[in-house]
Design a protein around this motif. Structure first.
Motif, PDB file in Angstrom:
ATOM      1  N   ILE A   7      37.968  40.218  34.206  1.00 45.58           N
ATOM      2  CA  ILE A   7      37.892  41.450  34.991  1.00 45.58           C
ATOM      3  C   ILE A   7      38.771  41.305  36.230  1.00 45.58           C
ATOM      4  N   LYS A   8      39.694  42.237  36.395  1.00 42.87           N
ATOM      5  CA  LYS A   8      40.626  42.183  37.528  1.00 42.87           C
ATOM      6  C   LYS A   8      40.745  43.561  38.168  1.00 42.87           C
ATOM      7  N   PRO A   9      40.758  43.616  39.494  1.00 44.51           N
ATOM      8  CA  PRO A   9      40.980  44.902  40.166  1.00 44.51           C
ATOM      9  C   PRO A   9      42.443  45.334  40.007  1.00 44.51           C
ATOM     10  N   ILE A  10      42.667  46.619  40.101  1.00 40.79           N
ATOM     11  CA  ILE A  10      44.011  47.175  39.933  1.00 40.79           C
ATOM     12  C   ILE A  10      45.009  46.544  40.907  1.00 40.79           C
ATOM     13  N   SER A  11      44.565  46.220  42.109  1.00 48.30           N
ATOM     14  CA  SER A  11      45.473  45.604  43.084  1.00 48.30           C
ATOM     15  C   SER A  11      45.967  44.248  42.585  1.00 48.30           C
ATOM     16  N   TYR A  12      45.094  43.482  41.924  1.00 47.86           N
ATOM     17  CA  TYR A  12      45.487  42.188  41.363  1.00 47.86           C
ATOM     18  C   TYR A  12      46.482  42.400  40.223  1.00 47.86           C
ATOM     19  N   VAL A  13      46.226  43.404  39.400  1.00 44.79           N
ATOM     20  CA  VAL A  13      47.120  43.688  38.270  1.00 44.79           C
ATOM     21  C   VAL A  13      48.512  44.048  38.785  1.00 44.79           C
ATOM     22  N   LYS A  14      48.570  44.871  39.832  1.00 44.27           N
ATOM     23  CA  LYS A  14      49.858  45.249  40.402  1.00 44.27           C
ATOM     24  C   LYS A  14      50.626  44.041  40.926  1.00 44.27           C
ATOM     25  N   ALA A  15      49.918  43.127  41.566  1.00 45.10           N
ATOM     26  CA  ALA A  15      50.568  41.968  42.180  1.00 45.10           C
ATOM     27  C   ALA A  15      50.904  40.872  41.181  1.00 45.10           C
ATOM     28  N   HIS A  16      50.216  40.852  40.021  1.00 48.20           N
ATOM     29  CA  HIS A  16      50.387  39.757  39.069  1.00 48.20           C
ATOM     30  C   HIS A  16      50.655  40.249  37.643  1.00 48.20           C
ATOM     31  N   ALA A  17      51.352  41.365  37.521  1.00 50.79           N
ATOM     32  CA  ALA A  17      51.558  41.984  36.210  1.00 50.79           C
ATOM     33  C   ALA A  17      52.218  41.043  35.212  1.00 50.79           C
ATOM     34  N   ALA A  18      53.299  40.406  35.584  1.00 44.72           N
ATOM     35  CA  ALA A  18      54.016  39.521  34.657  1.00 44.72           C
ATOM     36  C   ALA A  18      53.126  38.355  34.221  1.00 44.72           C
ATOM     37  N   LEU A  20      49.825  38.302  34.100  1.00 47.28           N
ATOM     38  CA  LEU A  20      48.779  38.807  33.214  1.00 47.28           C
ATOM     39  C   LEU A  20      49.319  39.107  31.822  1.00 47.28           C
ATOM     40  N   LEU A  21      50.527  39.644  31.742  1.00 52.31           N
ATOM     41  CA  LEU A  21      51.130  39.895  30.436  1.00 52.31           C
ATOM     42  C   LEU A  21      51.329  38.606  29.664  1.00 52.31           C
ATOM     43  N   ASP A  22      51.796  37.568  30.349  1.00 59.81           N
ATOM     44  CA  ASP A  22      51.942  36.261  29.699  1.00 59.81           C
ATOM     45  C   ASP A  22      50.581  35.745  29.231  1.00 59.81           C
ATOM     46  N   ARG A  23      49.580  35.911  30.075  1.00 60.75           N
ATOM     47  CA  ARG A  23      48.229  35.419  29.772  1.00 60.75           C
ATOM     48  C   ARG A  23      47.635  36.117  28.549  1.00 60.75           C
ATOM     49  N   ILE A  24      47.712  37.453  28.501  1.00 58.30           N
ATOM     50  CA  ILE A  24      47.115  38.153  27.360  1.00 58.30           C
ATOM     51  C   ILE A  24      47.888  37.896  26.067  1.00 58.30           C
ATOM     52  N   THR A  25      49.190  37.680  26.185  1.00 59.76           N
ATOM     53  CA  THR A  25      49.986  37.372  24.998  1.00 59.76           C
ATOM     54  C   THR A  25      49.608  35.999  24.459  1.00 59.76           C
ATOM     55  N   GLU A  26      49.429  35.057  25.345  1.00 61.79           N
ATOM     56  CA  GLU A  26      49.102  33.683  24.947  1.00 61.79           C
ATOM     57  C   GLU A  26      47.651  33.556  24.484  1.00 61.79           C
ATOM     58  N   GLU A  27      46.727  34.080  25.259  1.00 66.49           N
ATOM     59  CA  GLU A  27      45.302  33.900  24.979  1.00 66.49           C
ATOM     60  C   GLU A  27      44.730  34.953  24.036  1.00 66.49           C
ATOM     61  N   ARG A  28      45.411  36.082  23.927  1.00 62.64           N
ATOM     62  CA  ARG A  28      44.955  37.210  23.109  1.00 62.64           C
ATOM     63  C   ARG A  28      43.544  37.649  23.486  1.00 62.64           C
ATOM     64  N   GLU A  29      43.272  37.637  24.772  1.00 65.47           N
ATOM     65  CA  GLU A  29      42.006  38.107  25.326  1.00 65.47           C
ATOM     66  C   GLU A  29      42.311  39.291  26.234  1.00 65.47           C
ATOM     67  N   PRO A  30      41.568  40.373  26.106  1.00 65.38           N
ATOM     68  CA  PRO A  30      41.846  41.550  26.941  1.00 65.38           C
ATOM     69  C   PRO A  30      41.472  41.333  28.400  1.00 65.38           C
ATOM     70  N   ILE A  31      42.111  42.083  29.264  1.00 66.37           N
ATOM     71  CA  ILE A  31      41.804  42.096  30.688  1.00 66.37           C
ATOM     72  C   ILE A  31      41.206  43.461  31.007  1.00 66.37           C
ATOM     73  N   ILE A  32      40.051  43.466  31.636  1.00 65.10           N
ATOM     74  CA  ILE A  32      39.411  44.706  32.045  1.00 65.10           C
ATOM     75  C   ILE A  32      39.883  45.018  33.461  1.00 65.10           C
ATOM     76  N   ILE A  33      40.456  46.188  33.640  1.00 65.69           N
ATOM     77  CA  ILE A  33      41.003  46.573  34.941  1.00 65.69           C
ATOM     78  C   ILE A  33      40.008  47.506  35.629  1.00 65.69           C
ATOM     79  N   THR A  34      39.695  47.163  36.874  1.00 63.64           N
ATOM     80  CA  THR A  34      38.755  47.984  37.636  1.00 63.64           C
ATOM     81  C   THR A  34      39.494  48.737  38.743  1.00 63.64           C
ATOM     82  N   GLN A  35      38.892  49.851  39.137  1.00 63.69           N
ATOM     83  CA  GLN A  35      39.393  50.633  40.269  1.00 63.69           C
ATOM     84  C   GLN A  35      38.173  51.120  41.027  1.00 63.69           C
TER      85      GLN A  35
END
Length: 92
Positions: A7-18, A20-35
């Motif tokens: 679970i990650k807040p939208i601000s974290y997703v904005k700051a760490h997009a690349a 997170l993309l690497d992480r979900i591609t490697e781990e194949r686990e979804p990220i829940i985005i909160t606002q």
């Protein structure tokens, strides 16, 4: 999977997009985005998404085919189906 780490807040997703993309591609686990503290979206890798869509479409096709068989009267009593699997049908 531990959702608490996914679970990650939208601000974290904005700051760490690349990252997170690497992480979900490697781990194949979804990220829940909160606002504002509420779950708003899920970020998932494209392979997992495609697999889920394929499975969903396959199930829908099976159901549509089954509906056509029912409409055509091409059904088999449940007792016969259960007998094929060596299971006795429960009495209602």
């Amino acid at each position: 999977m531990r959702y608490s780490t996914q679970i990650k807040p939208i601000s974290y997703v904005k700051a760490h997009a690349a990252e997170l993309l690497d992480r979900i591609t490697e781990e194949r686990e979804p990220i829940i985005i909160t606002q504002n503290g509420e779950a708003r979206a899920v970020l998932v890798d494209v392979v997992s998404y495609e697999e889920a869509m394929h499975e969903t479409l396959t199930l829908l096709r099976i159901l549509a085919y089954a509906d056509k068989e029912i409409e055509a009267g091409e059904t088999v009593p449940i007792e016969e189906v259960m007998a094929e699997f060596g299971v006795e049908a429960a009495e209602a």
